[in-house]
Design an enzyme around this catalytic site. Structure first.
Site, PDB file in Angstrom:
ATOM      1  CB  ALA A   1      27.225  -6.895   4.243  1.00 32.68           C
TER       2      ALA A   1
ATOM      3  CG  LEU B   1      27.472  -2.261   0.127  1.00 33.49           C
ATOM      4  CD1 LEU B   1      27.199  -0.519  -0.616  1.00 33.49           C
ATOM      5  CD2 LEU B   1      28.610  -2.286   1.193  1.00 33.49           C
ATOM      6  CE1 TYR B   2      29.329  -5.983  -0.655  1.00 34.41           C
ATOM      7  CE2 TYR B   2      27.929  -8.474   0.538  1.00 34.41           C
ATOM      8  CZ  TYR B   2      28.899  -7.262   0.255  1.00 34.41           C
ATOM      9  OH  TYR B   2      30.143  -7.018   1.252  1.00 34.41           O
ATOM     10  N   GLY B   3      22.843  -5.067  -2.785  1.00 33.53           N
ATOM     11  CA  GLY B   3      21.651  -4.321  -3.625  1.00 33.53           C
ATOM     12  C   GLY B   3      21.641  -3.219  -4.428  1.00 33.53           C
TER      13      GLY B   3
ATOM     14  CG  PHE C   1      26.177  -8.047  -5.924  1.00 34.88           C
ATOM     15  CD1 PHE C   1      27.032  -8.639  -6.370  1.00 34.88           C
ATOM     16  CD2 PHE C   1      27.209  -6.265  -6.166  1.00 34.88           C
ATOM     17  CE1 PHE C   1      28.397  -8.162  -6.119  1.00 34.88           C
ATOM     18  CE2 PHE C   1      28.771  -6.775  -6.002  1.00 34.88           C
ATOM     19  CZ  PHE C   1      29.093  -7.131  -6.137  1.00 34.88           C
TER      20      PHE C   1
END
Length: 182
Positions: free
Chosen positions: A144, A147-149, A153
């Site tokens: 997760a 994924l965000y990076g 993000f």
């Protein structure tokens, strides 16, 4: 084939047991926390501009939901105050003054790694009027967090422990609109 369906609070409440099952499969929380999590989810559905995306195949295999963050909401107040203490009032205002708070993004384990989480995040952010999107995730090298990076993000706070908690979290944010999905 996975279809994403945007729903509001009323439909969210009708599928909340399924949503809680997916959360439980994905996060494996202690059983004694599930009643509290259910109450939190119900409360989130009352927040301004609540939106939920359901990933269906044809049953629900994943979900994401969020809302407009505002003073008086527990997560918003706790995290904004912490960012203000660490980075100053300007940073807190930039990230939390007009933010979509993404509260939950979860996919059943058998469906993870297939781009569903990425699609849910892009879809929940699409067309939102807010300047930023913010969320929290475990401060560990998880799928997760990666994924965000990858979506864009950036870490706003690391090693953040919520009041009454013990686990380290990252508070992350991204300007909206998101860049196009790859």
């Amino acid at each position: 084939m996975i279809q994403l369906r945007r729903v509001g609070p009323d439909t969210f409440i009708t599928v909340i047991d399924t949503v809680l099952d997916i959360y439980t499969e994905a996060m494996r929380p202690p059983t004694d926390q599930l009643t509290g999590r259910l109450a939190i989810m119900r409360n989130h559905a009352t927040h301004p501009d609540f939106v939920c995306l359901l990933a269906e195949s044809p049953d629900i295999v994943g979900f994401a939901y969020g809302f407009h963050g505002a003073p008086g909401q527990w997560w918003h107040d706790v995290v904004r105050r912490a960012l203000q203490d660490q980075a100053g009032p300007g940073a807190a205002q930039r990230w939390f003054g007009d933010a979509l708070e993404i509260a939950e993004v979860h996919v059943r384990p058998d469906y993870q790694g297939k781009g569903i989480g990425r699609s849910l995040i892009h879809a929940i952010c699409e067309g939102r009027p807010e300047r930023t999107a913010v969320l929290s995730t475990h401060d560990a090298p998880t799928a997760a967090r990666h994924l965000y990076g990858d979506i864009g993000f950036v870490d706003l706070l690391t090693r953040f422990v919520f009041p009454g908690g013990y686990e380290n979290y990252v508070i992350a944010g991204v300007p909206l609109p998101l860049p196009p999905q790859r």
